[in-house]
Design a protein around this motif. Structure first.
Motif, mmCIF file in Angstrom:
data_model
loop_
_atom_site.group_PDB
_atom_site.id
_atom_site.type_symbol
_atom_site.label_atom_id
_atom_site.label_comp_id
_atom_site.label_asym_id
_atom_site.label_seq_id
_atom_site.Cartn_x
_atom_site.Cartn_y
_atom_site.Cartn_z
ATOM 1 N N SER A 264 0.845 -1.198 0.000
ATOM 2 C CA SER A 264 0.000 0.000 0.000
ATOM 3 C C SER A 264 0.878 1.244 0.000
ATOM 4 O O SER A 264 0.419 2.343 -0.302
ATOM 5 N N ASN B 14 -1.188 3.694 12.955
ATOM 6 C CA ASN B 14 0.254 3.638 13.118
ATOM 7 C C ASN B 14 0.700 5.093 13.231
ATOM 8 O O ASN B 14 0.582 5.830 12.257
ATOM 9 N N ASP C 248 -6.347 4.707 4.682
ATOM 10 C CA ASP C 248 -5.315 3.660 4.632
ATOM 11 C C ASP C 248 -5.674 2.634 5.711
ATOM 12 O O ASP C 248 -5.697 2.959 6.899
ATOM 13 N N TYR D 130 -4.655 -2.349 8.934
ATOM 14 C CA TYR D 130 -4.822 -3.045 10.225
ATOM 15 C C TYR D 130 -6.278 -3.347 10.581
ATOM 16 O O TYR D 130 -6.541 -3.969 11.609
ATOM 17 N N SER E 129 -3.946 -3.896 2.372
ATOM 18 C CA SER E 129 -2.718 -4.622 2.049
ATOM 19 C C SER E 129 -2.734 -6.013 2.662
ATOM 20 O O SER E 129 -3.373 -6.237 3.696
ATOM 21 N N SER F 269 0.101 -7.121 3.721
ATOM 22 C CA SER F 269 1.355 -7.127 4.486
ATOM 23 C C SER F 269 1.163 -7.539 5.941
ATOM 24 O O SER F 269 1.941 -8.326 6.479
ATOM 25 N N LYS F 270 0.143 -6.995 6.612
ATOM 26 C CA LYS F 270 0.029 -7.232 8.049
ATOM 27 C C LYS F 270 -0.811 -8.466 8.352
ATOM 28 O O LYS F 270 -0.648 -9.068 9.410
ATOM 29 N N ARG G 52 4.482 -8.221 -1.019
ATOM 30 C CA ARG G 52 4.285 -6.882 -1.601
ATOM 31 C C ARG G 52 3.014 -6.831 -2.437
ATOM 32 O O ARG G 52 3.047 -6.430 -3.617
HETATM 33 C C1 LIG Z 1 -0.470 2.807 7.995
HETATM 34 C C2 LIG Z 1 0.403 2.061 7.045
HETATM 35 N N1 LIG Z 1 0.224 2.228 5.732
HETATM 36 C C3 LIG Z 1 0.970 1.567 4.843
HETATM 37 C C4 LIG Z 1 1.982 0.714 5.240
HETATM 38 C C5 LIG Z 1 2.817 0.030 4.188
HETATM 39 O O1 LIG Z 1 2.358 -1.247 3.983
HETATM 40 P P1 LIG Z 1 2.754 -2.117 2.732
HETATM 41 O O2 LIG Z 1 3.653 -3.188 3.237
HETATM 42 O O3 LIG Z 1 1.459 -2.643 2.212
HETATM 43 O O4 LIG Z 1 3.431 -1.234 1.725
HETATM 44 C C6 LIG Z 1 2.218 0.523 6.600
HETATM 45 C C7 LIG Z 1 3.303 -0.349 7.060
HETATM 46 O O5 LIG Z 1 3.733 -0.343 8.170
HETATM 47 C C8 LIG Z 1 1.401 1.208 7.523
HETATM 48 O O6 LIG Z 1 1.547 1.070 8.841
#
Ligand SMILES: Cc1ncc(COP(=O)(O)O)c(C=O)c1O
Length: 408
Positions: free
Chosen positions: A102, A182, A210, A213, A241, A243-244, A251
């Motif tokens: 993201s 975050n 965004d 989480y 995303s 990712s988490k 990616r």
């Molecule tokens: C609020 C927020 N947005 C975006 C990202 C980036 O995530 P990605 O791994 O999908 O690029 C993070 C990663 O820590 C995040 O905390």
């Protein structure tokens, strides 16, 4: 020898990521790190992913080829279903874009919406990766403070008005992480969500929501996304995303936005990475197709809920009375401590010497000279990530932090 390069003005002004700068300290042997916002590697679904690699045997000729800039069709299909459920409206294909993290979605949105000197409204504190790419796009930051219920939305019209007065420009974008922010871990209240969607419409400033989480909730009831509350209105851009919730190494992330914005982002990325890796998109699509994602969500929700509780208990047990205040998060990755004494940068140095690391709060604010209107900063705060370390390390790390906060 003189350099053969004459770097661009942008390259010459670039600053390193404040978190990545801490890596040499964090990687010292014996260090307990609460610094990086990293998922628990023990929870990665390694075996299931390895099995999903069968997709290479089955569809290798397609999967190893260049893919469409919009995304790999089987993944788009899975995401359309997921998003229609999460956002509460039927998402048409022309509103969906797969991105390489993201981080890329924020970057593409910034590049297609902003000219140098434009104003973006951000929560303060906010995610440093976003500050970084908005800064690269030449943005100036109008900051809105946050409390335990997220962005103080009530102050937004005044922030936009003052920024316009100072710069002559109406803000172009509002960036927010409504669920488990975050760095603060806070969640925006329902009332504020409704008001934000309304205000953004009235002010004519689109929102970038965004949401990496949002599905990681360990307590309380889920709240609707801003995109859902807007009923799919074009002024809310939604990004999330894998990712988490799965693994950042793939990616793979996605954006739901109006077709004209998706189109602009697609054209922009054609000058960057052409498309997200088809191999990892195919792996993720296969993982979803086999129905693994929901089971995995159940696993990580229980693992992270336990770790979150563990950090809460260990902070209560080990930090000296009155040394710091915080609110236990109900989801996400982070605790956000307000220290009673000392700057968090100075506490970081002493903590690192004792073998525990966190991210000092200043990392989550744009620089004072980049802000328009009221300047906000975070020298008294510390972000602690609870998802990466195991329970024993969480307790020991908090014990070490407690010793540091006892005195110089
Ligand atoms: C609020 C927020 N947005 C975006 C990202 C980036 O995530 P990605 O791994 O999908 O690029 C993070 C990663 O820590 C995040 O905390």
């Amino acid at each position: 020898m003189t350099s053969p390069f004459r770097f661009s003005e942008l390259a010459r002004s670039m600053q390193p990521s404040p978190i990545r700068e801490l890596f040499p300290v964090i990687r010292q042997p014996g260090m307990i790190s609460f610094a990086g916002g990293l998922p628990d590697p023990a929870a990665f679904p390694v075996a299931a992913f390895a099995e999903c690699a069968e997709v290479l045997e089955r569809d290798g000729r397609e999967v190893l080829q260049y893919g469409a800039s919009e995304g790999y069709p089987p993944l788009l299909e899975a995401l359309l279903a997921m998003m229609s459920e999460r956002l509460g409206f039927e998402v048409p294909p022309e509103r969906l874009l797969v991105t390489s993290g993201s981080q890329q979605a924020v970057n593409l949105a910034a590049r297609v919406l902003l000219d140098p000197g434009d104003v973006v409204v951000v929560e303060a504190p906010t995610y440093p990766g976003t500050i970084h790419c908005l800064r690269n796009a030449g943005a100036r930051f109008a900051t809105v403070p946050c409390d335990a219920n997220g962005m103080v939305v009530e102050g937004l019209p005044e922030v936009v008005r003052r920024a316009e007065q100072a710069t002559g420009r109406r803000a172009k974008l509002i960036y927010t992480v409504p669920d488990f922010s975050n760095p603060t871990g806070a969640t925006m209240s329902l009332e504020r969500r409704r008001r934000l969607v309304e205000l953004a419409g009235e002010l004519g400033v689109p929102i970038l929501e965004d949401d990496p989480y949002g599905r990681l909730r360990y307590a309380g009831e889920p709240l609707p996304t801003l995109a859902r509350l807007s009923g799919g209105a074009p002024h809310v851009i939604y990004a999330s995303s894998f990712s988490k919730v799965l693994a950042p190494g793939v990616r793979v992330a996605w954006t739901v936005a109006s077709p004209e914005l998706v189109r602009a982002m697609v054209l922009m990325r054609q000058g960057e990475d052409l498309c997200t890796s088809t191999v990892t998109q195919a792996l993720v699509a296969e993982y979803c197709r086999r129905g693994h994602l929901e089971g995995h969500m159940g696993t990580i929700l229980s693992v992270y809920a336990v770790k979150c509780r563990a950090m809460q208990r260990s902070l209560e047990r080990h930090l000296p009375a009155g040394a710091a205040t915080w609110t236990e998060p109900s989801g996400g990755f982070f605790f956000w401590l307000e220290l009673a004494r000392g700057s968090s940068r100075e506490v970081f140095d002493r903590a690192a010497a004792r073998g525990v690391a966190f991210v000092p709060g200043g990392a989550f604010y744009p620089g004072p000279d980049e802000q328009v209107g009221e300047v906000l900063g975070g020298d008294r705060h510390a972000r602690l990530c609870f998802t990466f370390a195991d329970e024993a390390a969480i307790d020991e790390g908090c014990r070490r932090l407690g010793l540091v906060l006892e005195g110089p």
